[in-house]
Design an enzyme around this catalytic site. Sequence first.
Site, PDB file in Angstrom:
ATOM      1  N   GLU A  44       0.844  -1.194   0.000  1.00 52.02           N
ATOM      2  CA  GLU A  44       0.000   0.000   0.000  1.00 52.02           C
ATOM      3  C   GLU A  44       0.880   1.244   0.000  1.00 52.02           C
ATOM      4  O   GLU A  44       1.916   1.300   0.654  1.00 52.02           O
ATOM      5  CB  GLU A  44      -0.883  -0.020   1.257  1.00 52.02           C
ATOM      6  CG  GLU A  44      -1.793   1.177   1.412  1.00 52.02           C
ATOM      7  CD  GLU A  44      -2.588   1.137   2.717  1.00 52.02           C
ATOM      8  OE1 GLU A  44      -3.591   1.845   2.813  1.00 52.02           O
ATOM      9  OE2 GLU A  44      -2.191   0.382   3.630  1.00 52.02           O
ATOM     10  N   LYS A 109      -9.699   2.816  -2.101  1.00 48.97           N
ATOM     11  CA  LYS A 109      -9.906   2.178  -0.802  1.00 48.97           C
ATOM     12  C   LYS A 109     -11.224   2.627  -0.171  1.00 48.97           C
ATOM     13  O   LYS A 109     -11.466   3.810   0.024  1.00 48.97           O
ATOM     14  CB  LYS A 109      -8.729   2.520   0.115  1.00 48.97           C
ATOM     15  CG  LYS A 109      -8.740   1.809   1.464  1.00 48.97           C
ATOM     16  CD  LYS A 109      -7.482   2.190   2.251  1.00 48.97           C
ATOM     17  CE  LYS A 109      -7.397   1.498   3.596  1.00 48.97           C
ATOM     18  NZ  LYS A 109      -6.181   1.916   4.345  1.00 48.97           N
ATOM     19  N   CYS A 143      -5.529  -3.046   2.597  1.00 50.00           N
ATOM     20  CA  CYS A 143      -5.240  -3.027   4.038  1.00 50.00           C
ATOM     21  C   CYS A 143      -6.472  -3.184   4.932  1.00 50.00           C
ATOM     22  O   CYS A 143      -6.958  -4.283   5.141  1.00 50.00           O
ATOM     23  CB  CYS A 143      -4.465  -1.757   4.367  1.00 50.00           C
ATOM     24  SG  CYS A 143      -3.470  -1.866   5.890  1.00 50.00           S
TER      25      CYS A 143
END
Length: 259
Positions: A44, A109, A143
Amino acid sequence: MQTVTELRVALLQTELVWHDAAANRQQLAAQLKPIQADLIVLPEMFSTGFSMQSNDIAEPEGETLAWLIQQAKQLGAAIVGSVATRLASGCVNRCYFVTPQGDVSFYDKKHLFRMAGEQQAYQAGTGRVLVQYRGWRILLQVCYDLRFPVFSRNRNDYDVALYVANWPAARSHAWRTLLQARAIENQAYVLGCNRVGIDGNKVAYRGDSLIVDYLGQPLADLAPEQPGVLTGALDLTALRQYRQQFPAHLDADEFSLLG
């Protein structure tokens, strides 16, 4: 595109230079050069580290995306990783998937890590993104998304769930456990690529990158806190056979995902 029944994957577990995209591109290019794979996964925010200083580090779709396209072409492999990206409407934590032919897909995200104030520095994505690559269906995740199983629920629409991360060492047990849980419950391969080292906020990362099969068993692992390349081969025929022999997905609960 022709289906590849054995997908060779490589996860780059590396340290990152804080807030220096040019330095990260340079060091990553050297680390990528010897890799031979169909799919290469970077952590990331691989160009800057996981920073909430979005006004300073976020870039328009420019140099780093062009670098990804160049690397994918040179290596003959798809490359995936997330970048702090500036849009006209604000900044996003954007996960790019770039093929050797230069095709670009992206996922912004969805679940922003509020414990670090990510929701104040970046805008949340609006939904799931799946890509097709060499006959494989791949779910892009970043994540903190790993903690939300409904969002990653396999609706018979993917073969691999892919997580790029800057997941702190303090919560490494949760990282490893959840990667294996996502594989078991979704009857899919799971790739988790995490960084190592200490970032500019003094947060430590130990890596724990994993390639997990559809039974939840790690196929490949790296020593904690050690940079390196984690490689493995995913078998599409074996995955399909397992789903036929143990069709738990047929008993899954129906639901609609809103927002």
